[in-house]
Design a protein around this motif. Structure first.
Motif, short mmCIF file in Angstrom:
data_model
loop_
_atom_site.label_atom_id
_atom_site.label_comp_id
_atom_site.label_asym_id
_atom_site.label_seq_id
_atom_site.Cartn_x
_atom_site.Cartn_y
_atom_site.Cartn_z
N MET A 11 6.77 -1.24 7.38
CA MET A 11 6.60 0.11 6.84
C MET A 11 7.93 0.66 6.34
SD MET A 11 4.20 1.41 10.03
CE MET A 11 4.26 3.15 9.72
N LEU A 65 -4.84 0.72 3.58
CA LEU A 65 -4.95 -0.48 4.43
C LEU A 65 -6.15 -1.34 4.03
CD1 LEU A 65 -4.17 1.13 7.89
CD2 LEU A 65 -2.73 -0.50 6.66
N GLY A 89 0.86 -1.19 0.00
CA GLY A 89 0.00 0.00 0.00
C GLY A 89 0.89 1.23 0.00
N MET A 135 3.54 -1.25 3.94
CA MET A 135 3.03 0.10 3.68
C MET A 135 4.19 1.03 3.35
SD MET A 135 -0.35 0.74 3.86
CE MET A 135 -0.68 2.33 4.64
#
Length: 257
Positions: free
Chosen positions: A206, A168, A97, A175
């Protein structure tokens, strides 16, 4: 766990040129499962390009990219980098994402419609399937009460939190954040960083390109300092921020902190 930790993203010797300008000159990095990697450095150092190469918003000139152990791009025998076929690419890129500087919400859709759009159209899920997750995500980012509002009615910080929830909603494993607070007023930055902190606490993998040094220091497990298209220094945040080895890093941090 140590070395056994699964590698979610691996870039090897990534080179990228725009015209005659080499913006990335041999980037090597790994992102482990559940890790927060912060990429810091001056403007024009190649941070955002590195991130955009991970999810193929930019195509690399040479080098290899692995997503969860599979090649998105790899060098063939002649040293030419080739991308996986479109089906494989789509499958691998669906693991990621992305949240941009600009919120990129669909202005003609409500907050809830923004969250439902991609899972329904890209993943072919039904609205009934997606709705419970979408509602949970809006609660998570503190915006459930705005579910029927249009983006223009929200503050920049609220829009960015919706953008995080929207990313999400595709249920990614990784992410990517490209300077997610740089378009925000300082008083709105905190609410977005709080949402990102909570994601980190949930062990979301992340990669964050940021100029928020306090966030990088407190939340990241690993920090990379880039300048002039290369990685100058990397390490644990405590070490990198309090005792950097490279003069470039020291000078940058003195300006920033």
């Amino acid at each position: 766990m140590g070395d056994e930790q699964e590698i979610m993203v691996r870039l090897h010797q990534i080179h990228k040129t725009f015209g005659s300008n080499e913006v990335l000159n041999g980037i090597d990095l790994e992102v482990k499962k559940g890790e927060v990697l912060a990429i810091i450095g001056p403007s024009g150092s190649g941070k955002s390009t590195t991130l955009r190469c991970m999810n193929r918003l930019e195509e690399v000139d040479s080098g290899s990219i692995e997503i969860e152990g599979e090649f998105l791009a790899e060098e063939n025998g002649e040293g030419v980098t080739e991308y996986a076929d479109s089906k494989t690419s789509r499958r691998l890129l669906a693991h990621m994402g992305m949240v941009f500087q600009q919120f990129n919400l669909f202005p003609h859709m409500t907050v809830m419609q923004n969250l439902l759009e991609a899972p329904i159209h890209v993943k072919k899920q039904s609205a009934d399937e997606v709705l419970p997750l979408a509602e949970e995500l809006l609660r998570k980012v503190g915006l459930y009460d705005k579910r029927d509002s249009y983006p223009s009615r929200l503050s920049g910080g609220q829009q960015q939190r919706v953008a995080i929830a929207r990313a999400l909603a595709m249920d990614p494993d990784i992410m990517l954040f490209d300077e997610p607070t740089s378009a925000l007023d300082p008083e709105l930055t905190g609410e977005v960083l709080k949402t990102m902190r909570e994601l980190a606490e949930d062990h979301m993998t992340m990669v964050v390109v940021t100029h928020e040094m306090a966030f990088a220091r407190e939340v990241a497990h690993h920090v990379i300092f880039m300048a002039d298209g290369g990685i100058i220094e990397e390490g644990a945040p405590d070490k990198l921020f309090s005792d950097p080895e490279e003069e470039r890093t020291k000078a940058f941090l003195q300006n920033m902190l």
